[in-house]
Design an enzyme around this catalytic site. Structure first.
Site, PDB file in Angstrom:
ATOM      1  N   THR A 155      -9.996  -6.763   0.808  1.00 21.86           N
ATOM      2  CA  THR A 155      -8.710  -6.090   0.661  1.00 21.86           C
ATOM      3  C   THR A 155      -7.577  -7.097   0.879  1.00 21.86           C
ATOM      4  O   THR A 155      -7.820  -8.262   1.215  1.00 21.86           O
ATOM      5  CB  THR A 155      -8.592  -4.935   1.668  1.00 21.86           C
ATOM      6  OG1 THR A 155      -8.817  -5.442   2.997  1.00 21.86           O
ATOM      7  CG2 THR A 155      -9.611  -3.840   1.377  1.00 21.86           C
ATOM      8  N   TYR A 156      -6.341  -6.630   0.732  1.00 24.28           N
ATOM      9  CA  TYR A 156      -5.175  -7.516   0.798  1.00 24.28           C
ATOM     10  C   TYR A 156      -5.125  -8.244   2.139  1.00 24.28           C
ATOM     11  O   TYR A 156      -5.323  -7.648   3.200  1.00 24.28           O
ATOM     12  CB  TYR A 156      -3.901  -6.699   0.606  1.00 24.28           C
ATOM     13  CG  TYR A 156      -2.671  -7.538   0.343  1.00 24.28           C
ATOM     14  CD1 TYR A 156      -2.662  -8.492  -0.662  1.00 24.28           C
ATOM     15  CD2 TYR A 156      -1.522  -7.374   1.120  1.00 24.28           C
ATOM     16  CE1 TYR A 156      -1.532  -9.262  -0.913  1.00 24.28           C
ATOM     17  CE2 TYR A 156      -0.386  -8.132   0.877  1.00 24.28           C
ATOM     18  CZ  TYR A 156      -0.397  -9.083  -0.142  1.00 24.28           C
ATOM     19  OH  TYR A 156       0.720  -9.837  -0.374  1.00 24.28           O
ATOM     20  N   MET A 157      -4.876  -9.569   2.073  1.00 24.42           N
ATOM     21  CA  MET A 157      -5.034 -10.409   3.263  1.00 24.42           C
ATOM     22  C   MET A 157      -3.729 -10.653   4.025  1.00 24.42           C
ATOM     23  O   MET A 157      -3.705 -11.417   4.971  1.00 24.42           O
ATOM     24  CB  MET A 157      -5.690 -11.752   2.891  1.00 24.42           C
ATOM     25  CG  MET A 157      -4.871 -12.665   2.022  1.00 24.42           C
ATOM     26  SD  MET A 157      -4.672 -12.054   0.355  1.00 24.42           S
ATOM     27  CE  MET A 157      -3.282 -13.036  -0.156  1.00 24.42           C
TER      28      MET A 157
END
Length: 309
Positions: free
Chosen positions: A116-118
């Site tokens: 997922t978005y980091m």
């Protein structure tokens, strides 16, 4: 100065202990000294190099008696899922990756649909992620490693912008690192494995056991004055009865957090000893201590400090 001994039980099990008291007075440690190098308390005994060497030579091949064995419950919770900050810190500690290198690899994993978005301040996992993690734990480790209730984590960062969930493997079913080993480069594999392990561990049971503190007592004669000194040595160790999240992941600490104050021997494997048992000193080592400056910032510890501020 301090004094460390190595000793052996009748069953030939070895362990280490440190000098705690001399004639009822606690041996001074760094905490007992002020900024000018002086100490104020009459309740501590300060060892110099000569005294430490004399005691060391007197102790070799001496017998000590176990005078107390105190078990205390030990329980440790898993670390929360990764935020950007904690991800950068662990990548620095475990993999020796710079923050920019770790984020670049994470960006590639995100763009290719692996995580997922980091960029996130949130420690929250979605219901989908929690379900995936719990299914993975049950199938891979068994129900003994699955807590009865879902684990939720509060964010410790002030003014956190929790627009995204924590960094985790993407999808409704988490692919194991081994499943992706042929698809990912070496660096991508290492980063994905760390994220997968941290996410799974965050939903596992606590590590449980007991911390045992042992005291040993003995006496030696001073060759110069022929006076007998009573000595007390101490050691401690943790016996883990249920590994819990430790089966998957153990969080690292910064170098300046793993100094003498925090390394009290709790990781030492202790032999089973009982009150009244006799142990033999195999050798003793005088240890000089010097005040150390604070450790230099690593990139990981700098990220942590910036977040705190």
């Amino acid at each position: 100065w301090g004094l460390k001994i190595n000793a052996v039980t009748e069953g030939n099990e070895t362990f280490s202990a440190r000098l705690l008291e001399i004639d009822g007075l606690r041996v001074a440690t760094g905490k007992d000294f002020n900024e000018k190098g002086n100490w104020d308390s009459d309740l501590v005994r300060v060892l110099d190099e000569s005294s430490a060497n004399d005691l060391s030579s007197s102790l070799n091949q001496k017998d000590l008696q176990v005078v107390s064995v105190e078990p205390k419950p030990y329980r440790r919770r898993p670390a929360s899922p990764f935020t950007t900050s904690t991800f950068q810190q662990e990548a620095g500690r475990k993999l020796r990756f710079s923050a920019s290198r770790a984020m670049g690899i994470a960006q590639s994993l995100y763009q290719n649909g692996y995580i997922t978005y980091m960029r996130t301040d949130s420690t929250t996992l979605s219901d989908t992620a929690i379900t995936a993690a719990r299914k993975n734990i049950e199938s891979s480790f068994g129900v003994n490693y699955l807590p009865s209730e879902v684990r939720l984590y509060k964010n410790k960062t002030r003014n956190a912008q929790e627009a995204h969930e924590a960094i985790r493997p993407a999808g409704e079913i988490f692919k194991s690192p081994d499943e992706l080993s042929k698809e990912l480069s070496k660096d991508e594999y290492l980063i994905y494995e760390m994220i997968w392990q941290r996410t799974i561990a965050s939903q596992m049971t606590d590590a449980v056991g007991e911390t045992v503190s042992v005291k040993l007592e003995g006496a030696v004669k001073n060759d110069k004055s022929d006076q007998e000194k009573s000595l007390v040595f101490s050691l401690s160790g943790t016996v883990i009865s249920h590994q819990g999240f430790r089966q998957v992941y153990i969080e690292d600490v910064d170098e300046n957090e793993s100094d003498e104050e925090n390394s009290s021997g709790e990781e030492q494997v202790l032999p089973e000893v009982k009150v009244g048992q006799i142990v033999s000193v195999t050798n003793s080592i005088p240890e000089g201590h010097e005040t150390k400056p604070p450790a230099r910032y690593t990139e990981a510890s700098l990220v942590k400090r910036l977040e705190e501020e």
